[in-house]
Design an enzyme around this catalytic site. Structure first.
Site, PDB file in Angstrom:
ATOM      1  N   LYS A 170      53.845  18.828  39.670  1.00 56.45           N
ATOM      2  CA  LYS A 170      53.111  17.838  40.470  1.00 56.45           C
ATOM      3  C   LYS A 170      51.793  18.405  40.996  1.00 56.45           C
ATOM      4  O   LYS A 170      50.833  17.673  41.182  1.00 56.45           O
ATOM      5  CB  LYS A 170      53.999  17.316  41.606  1.00 56.45           C
ATOM      6  CG  LYS A 170      55.209  16.503  41.110  1.00 56.45           C
ATOM      7  CD  LYS A 170      54.762  15.257  40.338  1.00 56.45           C
ATOM      8  CE  LYS A 170      55.930  14.405  39.878  1.00 56.45           C
ATOM      9  NZ  LYS A 170      55.520  13.178  39.173  1.00 56.45           N
ATOM     10  N   TYR A 202      59.446  20.960  39.553  1.00 55.71           N
ATOM     11  CA  TYR A 202      58.871  19.697  40.027  1.00 55.71           C
ATOM     12  C   TYR A 202      57.586  19.981  40.810  1.00 55.71           C
ATOM     13  O   TYR A 202      56.543  19.373  40.570  1.00 55.71           O
ATOM     14  CB  TYR A 202      59.897  18.960  40.897  1.00 55.71           C
ATOM     15  CG  TYR A 202      59.512  17.532  41.228  1.00 55.71           C
ATOM     16  CD1 TYR A 202      59.718  16.502  40.312  1.00 55.71           C
ATOM     17  CD2 TYR A 202      58.936  17.210  42.448  1.00 55.71           C
ATOM     18  CE1 TYR A 202      59.376  15.194  40.615  1.00 55.71           C
ATOM     19  CE2 TYR A 202      58.589  15.915  42.762  1.00 55.71           C
ATOM     20  CZ  TYR A 202      58.812  14.905  41.842  1.00 55.71           C
ATOM     21  OH  TYR A 202      58.462  13.605  42.149  1.00 55.71           O
ATOM     22  N   ASN A 221      53.255   7.443  34.965  1.00 58.58           N
ATOM     23  CA  ASN A 221      54.257   7.410  36.034  1.00 58.58           C
ATOM     24  C   ASN A 221      55.583   8.063  35.657  1.00 58.58           C
ATOM     25  O   ASN A 221      56.322   8.515  36.536  1.00 58.58           O
ATOM     26  CB  ASN A 221      54.487   5.935  36.426  1.00 58.58           C
ATOM     27  CG  ASN A 221      55.774   5.719  37.174  1.00 58.58           C
ATOM     28  OD1 ASN A 221      55.860   5.942  38.374  1.00 58.58           O
ATOM     29  ND2 ASN A 221      56.837   5.284  36.463  1.00 58.58           N
ATOM     30  N   ASP A 226      58.233   8.297  24.189  1.00 55.23           N
ATOM     31  CA  ASP A 226      58.659   9.568  24.767  1.00 55.23           C
ATOM     32  C   ASP A 226      57.372  10.296  25.138  1.00 55.23           C
ATOM     33  O   ASP A 226      56.623  10.736  24.253  1.00 55.23           O
ATOM     34  CB  ASP A 226      59.475  10.373  23.748  1.00 55.23           C
ATOM     35  CG  ASP A 226      59.894  11.728  24.310  1.00 55.23           C
ATOM     36  OD1 ASP A 226      59.446  12.093  25.430  1.00 55.23           O
ATOM     37  OD2 ASP A 226      60.654  12.435  23.630  1.00 55.23           O
ATOM     38  N   VAL A 227      57.110  10.415  26.425  1.00 55.65           N
ATOM     39  CA  VAL A 227      55.812  10.980  26.849  1.00 55.65           C
ATOM     40  C   VAL A 227      55.616  12.431  26.406  1.00 55.65           C
ATOM     41  O   VAL A 227      54.492  12.927  26.409  1.00 55.65           O
ATOM     42  CB  VAL A 227      55.608  10.887  28.387  1.00 55.65           C
ATOM     43  CG1 VAL A 227      55.523   9.441  28.841  1.00 55.65           C
ATOM     44  CG2 VAL A 227      56.666  11.659  29.163  1.00 55.65           C
ATOM     45  N   ASP A 255      58.456   3.446  27.713  1.00 55.45           N
ATOM     46  CA  ASP A 255      59.611   4.132  28.314  1.00 55.45           C
ATOM     47  C   ASP A 255      60.594   4.503  27.222  1.00 55.45           C
ATOM     48  O   ASP A 255      60.601   3.903  26.139  1.00 55.45           O
ATOM     49  CB  ASP A 255      60.286   3.195  29.338  1.00 55.45           C
ATOM     50  CG  ASP A 255      61.037   3.957  30.436  1.00 55.45           C
ATOM     51  OD1 ASP A 255      61.959   4.720  30.091  1.00 55.45           O
ATOM     52  OD2 ASP A 255      60.722   3.787  31.615  1.00 55.45           O
ATOM     53  N   THR A 309      63.356   3.689  46.358  1.00 51.41           N
ATOM     54  CA  THR A 309      63.554   3.091  45.037  1.00 51.41           C
ATOM     55  C   THR A 309      65.018   2.646  44.935  1.00 51.41           C
ATOM     56  O   THR A 309      65.871   3.111  45.700  1.00 51.41           O
ATOM     57  CB  THR A 309      63.277   4.128  43.937  1.00 51.41           C
ATOM     58  OG1 THR A 309      64.100   5.267  44.193  1.00 51.41           O
ATOM     59  CG2 THR A 309      61.833   4.548  43.902  1.00 51.41           C
ATOM     60  N   MET A 332      60.116   3.078  40.366  1.00 53.16           N
ATOM     61  CA  MET A 332      58.806   2.632  40.836  1.00 53.16           C
ATOM     62  C   MET A 332      57.979   2.014  39.723  1.00 53.16           C
ATOM     63  O   MET A 332      57.210   1.078  39.945  1.00 53.16           O
ATOM     64  CB  MET A 332      58.052   3.820  41.439  1.00 53.16           C
ATOM     65  CG  MET A 332      58.142   3.851  42.932  1.00 53.16           C
ATOM     66  SD  MET A 332      56.928   4.951  43.613  1.00 53.16           S
ATOM     67  CE  MET A 332      57.723   6.520  43.395  1.00 53.16           C
TER      68      MET A 332
HETATM   69  N1  LIG Z   1      61.087   8.183  44.092  1.00 54.43           N
HETATM   70  C1  LIG Z   1      60.328   8.852  44.929  1.00 54.43           C
HETATM   71  O1  LIG Z   1      60.576   8.880  46.148  1.00 54.43           O
HETATM   72  C2  LIG Z   1      59.105   9.586  44.414  1.00 54.43           C
HETATM   73  C3  LIG Z   1      58.308  10.300  45.309  1.00 54.43           C
HETATM   74  C4  LIG Z   1      57.167  10.953  44.826  1.00 54.43           C
HETATM   75  C5  LIG Z   1      56.815  10.864  43.484  1.00 54.43           C
HETATM   76  N2  LIG Z   1      57.613  10.174  42.635  1.00 54.43           N
HETATM   77  C6  LIG Z   1      57.188  10.088  41.223  1.00 54.43           C
HETATM   78  O2  LIG Z   1      57.058   8.726  40.850  1.00 54.43           O
HETATM   79  C7  LIG Z   1      57.392   8.558  39.468  1.00 54.43           C
HETATM   80  C8  LIG Z   1      58.503   7.524  39.322  1.00 54.43           C
HETATM   81  O3  LIG Z   1      59.617   7.971  40.077  1.00 54.43           O
HETATM   82  P1  LIG Z   1      60.976   7.109  40.163  1.00 54.43           P
HETATM   83  O4  LIG Z   1      61.700   7.599  41.352  1.00 54.43           O
HETATM   84  O5  LIG Z   1      60.658   5.666  40.004  1.00 54.43           O
HETATM   85  O6  LIG Z   1      61.730   7.660  38.854  1.00 54.43           O
HETATM   86  P2  LIG Z   1      62.964   7.001  38.023  1.00 54.43           P
HETATM   87  O7  LIG Z   1      63.799   8.146  37.607  1.00 54.43           O
HETATM   88  O8  LIG Z   1      63.583   5.889  38.779  1.00 54.43           O
HETATM   89  O9  LIG Z   1      62.231   6.382  36.753  1.00 54.43           O
HETATM   90  C9  LIG Z   1      61.562   7.197  35.841  1.00 54.43           C
HETATM   91  C10 LIG Z   1      61.308   6.420  34.560  1.00 54.43           C
HETATM   92  O10 LIG Z   1      60.688   7.307  33.628  1.00 54.43           O
HETATM   93  C11 LIG Z   1      61.345   7.179  32.377  1.00 54.43           C
HETATM   94  N3  LIG Z   1      61.239   8.437  31.620  1.00 54.43           N
HETATM   95  C12 LIG Z   1      61.839   9.632  31.884  1.00 54.43           C
HETATM   96  N4  LIG Z   1      61.533  10.520  30.919  1.00 54.43           N
HETATM   97  C13 LIG Z   1      60.713   9.891  30.041  1.00 54.43           C
HETATM   98  C14 LIG Z   1      60.052  10.279  28.837  1.00 54.43           C
HETATM   99  N5  LIG Z   1      60.194  11.507  28.302  1.00 54.43           N
HETATM  100  N6  LIG Z   1      59.278   9.363  28.199  1.00 54.43           N
HETATM  101  C15 LIG Z   1      59.140   8.107  28.696  1.00 54.43           C
HETATM  102  N7  LIG Z   1      59.750   7.680  29.821  1.00 54.43           N
HETATM  103  C16 LIG Z   1      60.523   8.558  30.469  1.00 54.43           C
HETATM  104  C17 LIG Z   1      62.793   6.851  32.719  1.00 54.43           C
HETATM  105  O11 LIG Z   1      63.470   6.244  31.629  1.00 54.43           O
HETATM  106  C18 LIG Z   1      62.592   5.900  33.904  1.00 54.43           C
HETATM  107  O12 LIG Z   1      62.422   4.575  33.482  1.00 54.43           O
HETATM  108  C19 LIG Z   1      57.792   9.949  38.970  1.00 54.43           C
HETATM  109  O13 LIG Z   1      56.675  10.570  38.381  1.00 54.43           O
HETATM  110  C20 LIG Z   1      58.189  10.674  40.244  1.00 54.43           C
HETATM  111  O14 LIG Z   1      58.071  12.062  40.124  1.00 54.43           O
HETATM  112  C21 LIG Z   1      58.753   9.548  43.063  1.00 54.43           C
END
Ligand SMILES: NC(=O)c1ccc[n+]([C@@H]2O[C@H](COP(=O)([O-])OP(=O)(O)OC[C@H]3O[C@@H](n4cnc5c(N)ncnc54)[C@H](O)[C@@H]3O)[C@@H](O)[C@H]2O)c1
Length: 252
Positions: free
Chosen positions: A159, A155, A88, A61-62, A37, A190, A18
């Site tokens: 959240k 999780y 995010n 690295d967050v 990232d 996604t 996302m």
């Molecule tokens: N996909 C869904 O349906 C969904 C639903 C609700 C909430 N979310 C939330 O939305 C956000 C994005 O989700 P997504 O599905 O796109 O995730 P994803 O796993 O596709 O992408 C996550 C990104 O975060 C980066 N990342 C991970 N650890 C990191 C760190 N320590 N430092 C910096 N970057 C880091 C990864 O490299 C990746 O690019 C997340 O917070 C997730 O919890 C997702």
């Protein structure tokens, strides 16, 4: 004219999933974007595709406060300031119960999803306080509103915590014209979801769990983020924006 012309945004986890859509959408609306990232390969690719003068990749690295300090510096060197932070980056981990989750995984998820947002806000707020302006958008989840059978306890805990931190910061910095909101996505299609679920599974979830009978496209979340980041949302702070196609109205 874009809604975000003249603004500078840091988007964590902006290299894929996302976050990639958010990076592209914010740039489309005129923002300069810093894609923070761990994933340098995809981060560099997205920045390049958006265009050299409007986007940069910064390795982040967050979970590491020093890494945040470097990214804040890089953002200022590239674009002069920071107006928007989209927290995010996140980790879901496998679906487990409370007694089954590995302690290391529990701590890792809390560190990325919850502590990472604290470190991020702490790193960026001094710049926003100095300019008396800013918008922070923290990505929670529908799992931060109620129990969700598709995730694990770390999780869920992280959240929920994001919403608490959001309200804390929204209250504390309201008089500095800094708005802080949480976005709670539901089921989002996604690229990773599309790669891991079969067409039949997607149809099954859509029909049995989702009132709109479909997953959201990532851009449907990005649109809400653009709004919250923009001056159109000038009196919106401390809110939870649920983007779940009415899923929270039912107990599934
Ligand atoms: N996909 C869904 O349906 C969904 C639903 C609700 C909430 N979310 C939330 O939305 C956000 C994005 O989700 P997504 O599905 O796109 O995730 P994803 O796993 O596709 O992408 C996550 C990104 O975060 C980066 N990342 C991970 N650890 C990191 C760190 N320590 N430092 C910096 N970057 C880091 C990864 O490299 C990746 O690019 C997340 O917070 C997730 O919890 C997702």
């Amino acid at each position: 004219m874009g809604l975000l012309d003249g603004k500078v945004a840091i988007i964590t986890g902006g290299a894929k999933g996302m976050g990639e859509f958010h990076s592209r959408k914010l740039a489309e609306e005129g923002a300069k974007v810093v894609i923070g990232d761990l994933d340098a390969e995809n981060g560099e690719r997205v920045a390049k595709e958006i265009g050299g003068d409007q986007a940069v990749f910064a390795e982040l690295d967050v979970t590491d406060p020093d890494s945040w300090e470097r990214v804040v510096q890089e953002a200022k060197e590239a674009f002069g300031t920071i107006d928007i932070l989209v927290n995010n980056a996140g980790l879901a981990g496998a679906i487990t119960g409370l007694l089954d989750i590995e302690e290391d995984l529990y701590k890792k998820i809390i560190d990325i999803n919850q502590n990472g947002i604290f470190y991020g806000m702490r790193a960026v707020l001094p710049t926003m306080i100095e300019k008396n302006e800013g918008s922070i958008i923290n990505i929670s989840s529908l799992a931060g509103l109620r129990h969700d059978i598709t995730v694990n306890p770390a999780y869920t805990a992280s959240k929920f915590a994001i919403r608490g931190l959001t309200k804390q910061a929204a209250y504390e910095f309201a008089d500095k014209n800094i708005r802080v909101n949480a976005v709670l996505p539901g089921a989002i299609l996604t690229p990773m979801a599309e790669a891991t679920l079969t067409k039949e599974q997607i149809d099954d979830v859509s029909q049995n769990l989702l009132p709109m009978q479909r997953f959201a496209q990532p851009e449907e979340v990005s649109e809400v983020i653009v709004f919250l980041a923009s001056d159109k949302a000038s009196y919106v702070s401390g809110s939870d924006y649920v983007v779940d196609g009415a899923r929270a109205t039912i107990n599934k």
